[in-house]
Motif scaffolding. Structure first.
Motif, PDB file in Angstrom:
ATOM      1  N   UNK A  25       0.813  -1.214   0.000  1.00  0.00           N
ATOM      2  CA  UNK A  25       0.000   0.000   0.000  1.00  0.00           C
ATOM      3  C   UNK A  25       0.853   1.273   0.000  1.00  0.00           C
ATOM      4  N   UNK A  72      -8.574  -6.124   1.339  1.00  0.00           N
ATOM      5  CA  UNK A  72      -9.187  -5.282   0.311  1.00  0.00           C
ATOM      6  C   UNK A  72      -9.604  -6.120  -0.892  1.00  0.00           C
ATOM      7  N   UNK A  96      -3.525  -5.426  -9.807  1.00  0.00           N
ATOM      8  CA  UNK A  96      -4.426  -5.946  -8.773  1.00  0.00           C
ATOM      9  C   UNK A  96      -4.662  -7.433  -8.973  1.00  0.00           C
ATOM     10  N   UNK A 138      -5.025  -0.318   7.297  1.00  0.00           N
ATOM     11  CA  UNK A 138      -6.195   0.413   6.804  1.00  0.00           C
ATOM     12  C   UNK A 138      -7.461  -0.046   7.517  1.00  0.00           C
ATOM     13  N   UNK A 145     -25.497  13.008  -3.449  1.00  0.00           N
ATOM     14  CA  UNK A 145     -25.390  11.871  -4.370  1.00  0.00           C
ATOM     15  C   UNK A 145     -26.767  11.234  -4.529  1.00  0.00           C
ATOM     16  N   UNK A 158     -16.615   2.291 -19.730  1.00  0.00           N
ATOM     17  CA  UNK A 158     -15.699   3.121 -20.518  1.00  0.00           C
ATOM     18  C   UNK A 158     -16.186   4.559 -20.653  1.00  0.00           C
ATOM     19  N   UNK A 166     -17.060   9.593 -21.496  1.00  0.00           N
ATOM     20  CA  UNK A 166     -17.194   9.052 -22.847  1.00  0.00           C
ATOM     21  C   UNK A 166     -16.447   9.972 -23.792  1.00  0.00           C
ATOM     22  N   UNK A 204     -13.374  -4.123  -5.932  1.00  0.00           N
ATOM     23  CA  UNK A 204     -13.472  -2.775  -6.515  1.00  0.00           C
ATOM     24  C   UNK A 204     -14.675  -2.639  -7.434  1.00  0.00           C
ATOM     25  N   UNK A 223     -16.579   1.873  -2.883  1.00  0.00           N
ATOM     26  CA  UNK A 223     -16.658   2.856  -1.789  1.00  0.00           C
ATOM     27  C   UNK A 223     -16.302   2.255  -0.430  1.00  0.00           C
ATOM     28  N   UNK A 245      -8.950  -8.500  -5.531  1.00  0.00           N
ATOM     29  CA  UNK A 245      -8.949  -7.040  -5.369  1.00  0.00           C
ATOM     30  C   UNK A 245      -9.824  -6.382  -6.436  1.00  0.00           C
ATOM     31  N   UNK A 265     -15.103   7.951  -3.506  1.00  0.00           N
ATOM     32  CA  UNK A 265     -14.907   7.600  -4.918  1.00  0.00           C
ATOM     33  C   UNK A 265     -16.171   7.918  -5.707  1.00  0.00           C
ATOM     34  N   UNK A 324     -10.172  -0.985   6.487  1.00  0.00           N
ATOM     35  CA  UNK A 324     -10.923  -2.123   5.956  1.00  0.00           C
ATOM     36  C   UNK A 324     -10.178  -3.436   6.134  1.00  0.00           C
ATOM     37  N   UNK A 349     -14.304   5.900   0.288  1.00  0.00           N
ATOM     38  CA  UNK A 349     -15.695   6.335   0.477  1.00  0.00           C
ATOM     39  C   UNK A 349     -16.123   7.473  -0.447  1.00  0.00           C
ATOM     40  N   UNK A 358     -29.019   5.294  -8.907  1.00  0.00           N
ATOM     41  CA  UNK A 358     -28.313   4.019  -8.810  1.00  0.00           C
ATOM     42  C   UNK A 358     -26.806   4.227  -8.977  1.00  0.00           C
ATOM     43  N   UNK A 359     -26.416   5.257  -9.739  1.00  0.00           N
ATOM     44  CA  UNK A 359     -24.985   5.501  -9.939  1.00  0.00           C
ATOM     45  C   UNK A 359     -24.374   6.321  -8.804  1.00  0.00           C
ATOM     46  N   UNK A 360     -25.213   6.822  -7.900  1.00  0.00           N
ATOM     47  CA  UNK A 360     -24.726   7.431  -6.658  1.00  0.00           C
ATOM     48  C   UNK A 360     -23.768   8.600  -6.926  1.00  0.00           C
ATOM     49  N   UNK A 361     -24.189   9.500  -7.797  1.00  0.00           N
ATOM     50  CA  UNK A 361     -23.352  10.646  -8.143  1.00  0.00           C
ATOM     51  C   UNK A 361     -24.074  11.948  -7.810  1.00  0.00           C
ATOM     52  N   UNK A 417     -19.519   3.950  -8.994  1.00  0.00           N
ATOM     53  CA  UNK A 417     -20.698   3.345  -8.375  1.00  0.00           C
ATOM     54  C   UNK A 417     -20.381   1.940  -7.872  1.00  0.00           C
ATOM     55  N   UNK A 459     -14.187  17.375 -11.490  1.00  0.00           N
ATOM     56  CA  UNK A 459     -13.595  16.711 -12.653  1.00  0.00           C
ATOM     57  C   UNK A 459     -13.880  17.392 -13.983  1.00  0.00           C
TER      58      UNK A 459
END
Lengths: 260, 146
Positions: free
Chosen positions: A1, B30, B86, B2, A168, B59, A189, B94, B99, B90, B105, B4, B103, A171-174, B108, A183
């Motif tokens: 890490x 993790x 990874x 960490x 947020x 993408x 895309x 992810x 999250x 791992x 990030x 987690x 947390x 479903x995509x929690x944004x 989704x 950002x």
């Protein structure tokens, strides 16, 4: 890490240098969505003869002068020349509405005027007539800086708008902030992520093949993150606009804008 | 150490009606070492899923060694080399729930239905991908050795 620490530090440093992580209110490098467009789309917006949004403005001018409703009065009948009476108005909206005790957006104000002064039938949200009138009125402020009213009565609604912006959802929690604060300039895309300043509404969107409102755009994003979108005219959408206009303060009104 | 880095057992609650209940999984450190389905995924289907701009959406944010790089996003790190950086376990954690590790990030959680607000009715109580699809995506990502 431990191998991640240098990369994380480098990333933080880069973010600070780029200024892209600055909080909304004091964005160092505030930029209209137009700055992120292709030269072709910028040219389309800049030339009134090729900007499709100008059709809405011209329709709006006709509606401005047309007598409507039980009173047979036109907008011009009371307000006269829009170039004078409506100049700068859009830079100050949403504004506090005495009657409802809440903020009201420009389209809402036009609707209220129709109802109470002209005694005319209401124009539905997103109808070509309401979009045209709103575009015509907002166009009278083109080139002027966005200048939100410093009205204490708006503060709690603007604060709620900020909360909605940072919440947020879906479903995509944004949240809006996830992308448009932290950002912008990156690509989602094939499209560049803009800062999300509502400088040019109503605007012509190539994706829509139509002129539409900020509320339509906000709903698009909510549907995109797979959230239940607020209904047109919902108080939440007006509060979001209130916050967004404060966040965009100083940028220039572009109505009618063109966007991809 | 960490936060987690402890053994966590998740007993997922079954969502009401419609959607199939989420399968339980075990987080070790993790990683989620074991396949959600108990079987290895199909990497070829995983490749199709990762490219899918409407279902997995991968993408839209990540670049990847796949066709049409100009339509790939830059909101998140590239997926190229994910399989070198990874382990399979791992990668699985992810995709399932990033999250838990980061947390704030923007990624989704692909296999979680709780802790979300204002989810549209057609997506409510459904994970973004099924357990089978998660395994397919994981099987593809481990092949990305850079």
């Amino acid at each position: 890490m431990t191998g991640r620490a240098p990369r994380l530090l480098a990333g933080l440093l880069a973010a600070c240098l780029a200024g892209s992580s600055a909080p909304a209110g004091d964005m160092l490098d505030k930029r209209s969505g137009a700055d992120f467009m292709s030269p072709e789309n910028r040219a389309m917006q800049a030339d009134d003869m090729s900007n499709p949004g100008m059709f809405a403005v011209l329709d709006g001018e006709e509606l401005w002068n047309r007598p409507e409703g039980a009173n047979g009065r036109s907008c011009a009948g009371c307000h006269g020349e829009a170039a004078t009476s409506m100049r700068g108005v859009a830079t100050r909206y949403p504004a506090f509405d005495e009657r409802s005790g809440r903020p009201i957006d420009l389209a809402g104000r036009i609707g209220e005027c129709r109802r109470t002064r002209q005694e005319a039938s209401p124009l539905p949200h997103e109808s070509p007539e309401l979009i045209a009138l709103t575009a015509y009125v907002a166009h009278q402020s083109r080139g002027m800086p966005i200048s939100p009213p410093q009205d204490e009565r708006l503060a709690q609604f603007r604060e709620n708008g900020r909360r909605l912006y940072e919440r947020r959802i879906g479903q995509l929690d944004l949240s809006c902030a996830s992308c448009h604060d932290a950002r912008w300039g990156e690509r989602l895309g094939g499209s560049v992520m803009p800062q999300g300043h509502p400088t040019a509404y109503p605007l012509y969107r190539l994706e829509w093949q139509a002129v539409g409102s900020l509320q339509r755009r906000l709903r698009n994003c909510m549907i995109g993150v797979r959230a239940e979108a607020f209904a047109f005219g919902a108080p939440e959408l007006i509060e979001l606009e209130l916050y967004l206009m404060e966040r965009a303060a100083g940028l220039t009104v572009e109505t009618p804008g063109v966007r991809p | 150490m960490r936060w987690w880095n402890s053994l966590c057992v998740l007993a997922m609650l079954a969502p009401p009606a419609a959607a199939e209940p989420l399968r339980p999984y075990v987080v070790e450190g993790d990683a989620i070492t074991r396949s959600l389905t108990g079987r290895p995924g199909d990497a070829e289907n995983g490749r199709r899923l990762v490219m899918d701009r409407h279902r997995s959406l991968c993408i839209l944010c990540h670049a990847a060694p796949l066709p049409d790089p100009h339509l790939q996003g830059t909101l998140a790190p590239t997926l190229a080399g994910a399989g070198s950086r990874l382990s399979e376990g791992q990668i699985r954690l992810r995709v399932v729930d990033m999250k838990r590790l980061v947390p704030d990030s923007i990624m989704p959680a692909y296999y979680r239905t709780g802790g979300l607000a204002q989810v549209a009715a057609s997506f409510r109580d459904r994970p973004i991908l099924t357990a089978e699809e998660i395994e397919d995506v994981v099987a593809f990502l481990v092949t990305l050795k850079e």
